[in-house]
Design a protein around this motif. Structure first.
Motif, PDB file in Angstrom:
ATOM      1  N   TRP A 189      -9.100   3.374   3.457  1.00 55.06           N
ATOM      2  CA  TRP A 189      -8.520   1.803   3.245  1.00 55.06           C
ATOM      3  C   TRP A 189      -7.011   2.268   3.641  1.00 55.06           C
ATOM      4  O   TRP A 189      -6.441   1.457   4.309  1.00 55.06           O
ATOM      5  CB  TRP A 189      -8.489   1.616   1.755  1.00 55.06           C
ATOM      6  CG  TRP A 189      -9.804   1.853   1.061  1.00 55.06           C
ATOM      7  CD1 TRP A 189     -11.095   1.924   1.492  1.00 55.06           C
ATOM      8  CD2 TRP A 189      -9.883   2.039  -0.331  1.00 55.06           C
ATOM      9  NE1 TRP A 189     -11.801   2.141   0.741  1.00 55.06           N
ATOM     10  CE2 TRP A 189     -11.194   2.233  -0.605  1.00 55.06           C
ATOM     11  CE3 TRP A 189      -9.044   2.030  -1.315  1.00 55.06           C
ATOM     12  CZ2 TRP A 189     -11.625   2.142  -2.041  1.00 55.06           C
ATOM     13  CZ3 TRP A 189      -9.629   2.158  -2.779  1.00 55.06           C
ATOM     14  CH2 TRP A 189     -10.716   2.479  -2.915  1.00 55.06           C
ATOM     15  N   GLY A 196      -5.080   0.022   6.763  1.00 54.59           N
ATOM     16  CA  GLY A 196      -3.885  -0.680   6.538  1.00 54.59           C
ATOM     17  C   GLY A 196      -2.893  -0.193   7.419  1.00 54.59           C
ATOM     18  O   GLY A 196      -2.332  -1.023   8.082  1.00 54.59           O
ATOM     19  N   PHE A 241      -4.368   1.261  -4.532  1.00 56.44           N
ATOM     20  CA  PHE A 241      -4.178   0.773  -3.211  1.00 56.44           C
ATOM     21  C   PHE A 241      -3.925  -0.671  -3.107  1.00 56.44           C
ATOM     22  O   PHE A 241      -2.633  -1.070  -2.244  1.00 56.44           O
ATOM     23  CB  PHE A 241      -5.628   0.839  -2.539  1.00 56.44           C
ATOM     24  CG  PHE A 241      -5.723   0.346  -1.004  1.00 56.44           C
ATOM     25  CD1 PHE A 241      -4.990   1.036   0.062  1.00 56.44           C
ATOM     26  CD2 PHE A 241      -6.339  -1.008  -0.668  1.00 56.44           C
ATOM     27  CE1 PHE A 241      -4.843   0.414   1.412  1.00 56.44           C
ATOM     28  CE2 PHE A 241      -6.392  -1.195   0.798  1.00 56.44           C
ATOM     29  CZ  PHE A 241      -5.427  -0.671   1.561  1.00 56.44           C
ATOM     30  N   TRP A 242      -4.374  -1.450  -3.777  1.00 53.79           N
ATOM     31  CA  TRP A 242      -4.115  -2.948  -3.630  1.00 53.79           C
ATOM     32  C   TRP A 242      -2.580  -3.220  -3.997  1.00 53.79           C
ATOM     33  O   TRP A 242      -2.005  -4.132  -3.526  1.00 53.79           O
ATOM     34  CB  TRP A 242      -5.421  -3.814  -4.160  1.00 53.79           C
ATOM     35  CG  TRP A 242      -6.519  -3.804  -3.482  1.00 53.79           C
ATOM     36  CD1 TRP A 242      -7.632  -3.329  -3.816  1.00 53.79           C
ATOM     37  CD2 TRP A 242      -6.601  -4.277  -1.927  1.00 53.79           C
ATOM     38  NE1 TRP A 242      -8.649  -3.640  -2.771  1.00 53.79           N
ATOM     39  CE2 TRP A 242      -8.024  -4.072  -1.622  1.00 53.79           C
ATOM     40  CE3 TRP A 242      -5.744  -4.773  -1.136  1.00 53.79           C
ATOM     41  CZ2 TRP A 242      -8.455  -4.192  -0.414  1.00 53.79           C
ATOM     42  CZ3 TRP A 242      -6.118  -5.010  -0.052  1.00 53.79           C
ATOM     43  CH2 TRP A 242      -7.490  -4.757   0.571  1.00 53.79           C
ATOM     44  N   ALA A 264      -0.535  -2.393  -1.449  1.00 55.12           N
ATOM     45  CA  ALA A 264      -0.551  -3.205  -0.253  1.00 55.12           C
ATOM     46  C   ALA A 264       0.350  -4.576  -0.564  1.00 55.12           C
ATOM     47  O   ALA A 264       1.049  -5.066   0.202  1.00 55.12           O
ATOM     48  CB  ALA A 264      -1.910  -3.666   0.076  1.00 55.12           C
ATOM     49  N   PHE A 265       0.078  -5.039  -1.896  1.00 52.98           N
ATOM     50  CA  PHE A 265       0.925  -6.261  -2.095  1.00 52.98           C
ATOM     51  C   PHE A 265       2.279  -6.121  -2.572  1.00 52.98           C
ATOM     52  O   PHE A 265       3.152  -6.662  -2.116  1.00 52.98           O
ATOM     53  CB  PHE A 265       0.160  -6.993  -3.271  1.00 52.98           C
ATOM     54  CG  PHE A 265       0.650  -8.697  -3.625  1.00 52.98           C
ATOM     55  CD1 PHE A 265       0.523  -9.176  -2.946  1.00 52.98           C
ATOM     56  CD2 PHE A 265       1.524  -8.715  -4.861  1.00 52.98           C
ATOM     57  CE1 PHE A 265       0.985 -10.775  -3.013  1.00 52.98           C
ATOM     58  CE2 PHE A 265       1.939  -9.824  -5.034  1.00 52.98           C
ATOM     59  CZ  PHE A 265       1.666 -10.869  -4.216  1.00 52.98           C
TER      60      PHE A 265
END
Lengths: 497, 204
Positions: free
Chosen positions: A183, A187, A259-260, A263-264
């Motif tokens: 992931w 990205g 991870f998310w 990312a945000f």
């Protein structure tokens, strides 16, 4: 072997091991040339960047040093240091590690290895032209984008070719499960070209108006670390820690949240570099909120790595890979918590515009990212060259010089920067007194830079010996202690490194 | 998370969110800022950088002055920019609409330069300081920009713009130090650093 054939085989543990060993050998054969090319070039730029770093560092407390050479004036030398380290060392070693991890995790050979070597050639030619441009008087005073404008299309083109190869290999994957490292790599390979192209267009080619250039600049520069280097560093930590220890990652769900959330939130944190500046207040506040929220992904990753490693910490005494990566992972937690605090207006009022920020940047790019990459290379390179590292003593020297050097660097500049900031905010302190106060710490920083340089030379020497298959042939991997003791500790599941 | 397309969409939308917030929305807000008149002034400010100062901006950028000097005054009560006399008001977005590249800076190894043209209007001072910062500011760690100056034999009368070096920095007799075109451009740019005019959103 097709699934139908595989179903007819009676899988004993030996057969299974032999099958996977053959598969890995095929994958490693496909990555050997391009990945080693990226590594060799990145080690070259590491030495160039280190030399420029020492020159810039010494000039800060001894301004007469090399003063007659316009091409080595402080502003140019320090920028050439940053850009060769950013695009020559970090970007490139990161690409090498990413390509290797992507092929291994996809269980598929890397696509277009020879095209990748061509792309590496283009990338390095562009970095060389850019570095000469910066030193020669074509520099742009845009942080992290100092290369003359013609370099940007070349770097972007090379990167897109490399990313296409990586993503096509990812598409070939034979493994149904997509591992957390994938992931992050996905990205990084997607985010970097978008960031780089948008930033170059809006600042150098079709400049947006006034301070918008500054916000685009920090959106890019902060995300270069956050959305490119950090995901690659975390991907290799997520891959190598469990590999070396021989245990799965502690929690799948924590890795999803980590991870998310990264990312945000990391995405939007960059404008904290402009606190107090002529920017809309909402924009700065938005970035401060995102910076503080970074505690979530950092906390989850820290817990996840800690719980995976817990009870196995003694392995850092043996495995060079684990030793460097654990140092890197701890630094990641430290630098991120520090970053979140530093983005608060009350802290930033003091720390902004001082050496404190410089120390913080090196804690991130060096103590976290670079140390993690050293650890990854100790694992990956012998698998590609089929030759073990020549000397455990030199690996130990490399570790202590770099770990000691960066700690000295960080502590001296953090201390100096904090008091520099306090004094800057007290108008009763004459400016020249502040300059004088920082001098001993700037000299200490030069000592730290020399320690790091020694570490890098030792590493470069080990790397070249390994490429040339020099030194005693070894049956066992080069580890930092007794091999038998080590094997007993990791059991049969751990990787022999 | 075993679906490639799902990861792709997430990666795309998280990134698009930051692009929207940090790039696009500020663009809508600030891209069309223009020079403006404040109550008592006759003309609009800021004024475009032109002529020699424009060449000087290139020298400032090329030699990386920004890496030790900021060009921004923080608001009153945030830091001590006012108390140090770096400007009569905070700088605002409108002050920078003609800057290319914008060089706000993030480091104050040296003092802020947002209003250096007002704080130090002497051309001679700037030339001496750039030629060797220790002449005007003992203890300074700023690099010497002597490479922007030329040493030449005095033919007849000394040149008008020759530097008047103090005794301890004197060069051999019969020679003089004169600024090159680049040095004069850089000083023109520094003298142009004046953000003391009033703006509607930043009265003094």
């Amino acid at each position: 072997m097709s699934d139908a054939v595989a179903a007819t085989v009676e899988w004993t543990p030996e057969k299974r091991r032999a099958y996977f060993a053959r598969e890995r050998a095929g994958i490693d054969a496909s990555t050997r040339l391009p990945v080693l090319t990226f590594f060799a070039a990145s080690v070259f730029w590491l030495l160039v960047g280190t030399t420029l770093a020492i020159i810039a560092s010494v000039k800060m407390h001894w301004p007469e040093f090399l003063e007659s050479f316009s091409w080595l004036t402080f502003g140019r030398a320090r920028s050439a240091h940053l850009d060769t380290m950013a695009y020559g060392w970090t970007a490139q070693v990161g690409l090498g590690v990413s390509l290797w991890l992507i092929a291994r995790l996809a269980r598929a050979p890397l696509r277009w290895p020879r095209l990748l070597v061509g792309a590496a050639g283009l990338w390095n030619a562009a970095v060389l032209a850019g570095a000469i441009g910066v030193l020669g008087g074509q520099m742009q005073s845009v942080e992290w984008l100092e290369f003359p404008p013609f370099v940007a299309p070349l770097l972007a083109l090379a990167f897109v070719v490399i990313a296409m190869s990586a993503l096509t290999t990812f598409g070939d994957r034979q493994e149904g499960h997509i591992y957390v490292s994938q992931w992050y790599l996905f990205g990084a390979l997607f985010w970097f070209p978008w960031l780089y192209v948008v930033a170059n267009v809006l600042i150098l080619f079709q400049p947006v108006r006034g301070v918008l250039q500054a916000s685009v600049n920090w959106w890019f520069a902060h995300n270069y670390l956050g959305l490119y280097l950090t995901p690659i560093g975390l991907a290799s930590a997520y891959y190598l820690i469990p590999k070396v220890i021989g245990r799965p990652v502690y929690s799948y769900y924590l890795s999803i949240i980590g991870f998310w959330a990264l990312a945000f939130f990391y995405n939007s944190a960059g404008i904290h570099h402009l606190i107090g500046g002529p920017m809309p207040a909402w924009l700065i506040t938005y970035s401060i909120v995102a910076s503080v929220m970074m505690l979530i992904p950092v906390g989850t990753v820290a817990i996840n790595h800690h719980m995976t490693t817990v009870n196995h910490f003694r392995l850092v005494l043996y495995s060079p890979t684990l030793r460097f990566i654990v140092f890197g992972a701890m630094s990641y937690t430290a630098v991120s918590v520090q970053g979140a605090l530093q983005s608060l207006r009350t802290v930033n009022e003091v720390s902004h515009f001082t050496h404190y920020t410089v120390a913080h940047a090196h804690l991130g790019v060096y103590a976290f990212f670079t140390m993690t990459m050293f650890g990854s290379l100790y694992y990956i390179v012998p698998r590609l060259t089929k030759w073990e590292w020549a000397s455990a003593r030199l690996i130990r020297l490399h570790f202590w010089m770099t770990a000691g050097g960066i700690m000295l660097y960080f502590l001296s500049l953090t201390w100096a920067g904090w008091y520099q900031g306090q004094m800057l905010n007290d108008a009763n302190v004459p400016f020249m007194d502040i300059v004088k106060y920082t001098l001993p710490y700037l000299r200490t920083r030069s000592i730290a830079a020399v320690m790091l340089a020694v570490g890098h030379l030792v590493f470069a020497y080990l790397f070249v010996l390994n490429l040339l298959h020099r030194g005693e042939p070894r049956r066992d991997p080069t580890i930092l202690g007794d091999v038998k003791e080590y094997r007993d500790m990791i059991g049969s599941e751990g990787a022999p490194q | 998370m075993n679906h490639g397309p799902l990861i792709f969409l997430g990666v795309f939308f998280t990134f698009a969110s930051s692009w929207l917030a940090l790039v696009f929305t500020p663009y809508v807000q600030l891209q069309h800022l223009t020079a403006a008149k404040s109550g008592e002034t006759a003309s609009s400010y800021p004024r475009p950088i032109a002529g020699l100062a424009l060449v000087g901006q290139r020298v400032y950028s090329r030699d990386g002055c920004m890496y030790c000097h900021t060009q921004q005054v923080r608001p009153e009560g945030f830091g001590a920019d006012f108390e140090r006399g770096w400007g009569p008001r905070r700088t605002v977005a409108r002050d920078y609409i003609y800057d290319r590249p914008v060089m706000l800076g993030t480091m104050r190894t040296g003092p802020d330069l947002a209003n250096i043209g007002v704080r130090q209007p002497s051309v001679e001072w700037h030339h001496l300081h750039l030629y060797n910062p220790r002449i005007t500011s003992p203890g300074s760690i700023m690099p010497s920009y002597a490479f922007l100056y030329r040493k030449q034999k005095i033919v007849g009368q000394p040149s008008d713009d020759a530097l008047e070096l103090p005794e301890e920095y004197a060069i051999e007799p019969g020679y003089e130090i004169v600024p090159t075109e680049e040095a004069r451009a850089l000083v023109a740019y520094l003298l142009r650093q004046d953000r003391t005019y009033p703006l509607p959103e930043a009265e003094q």
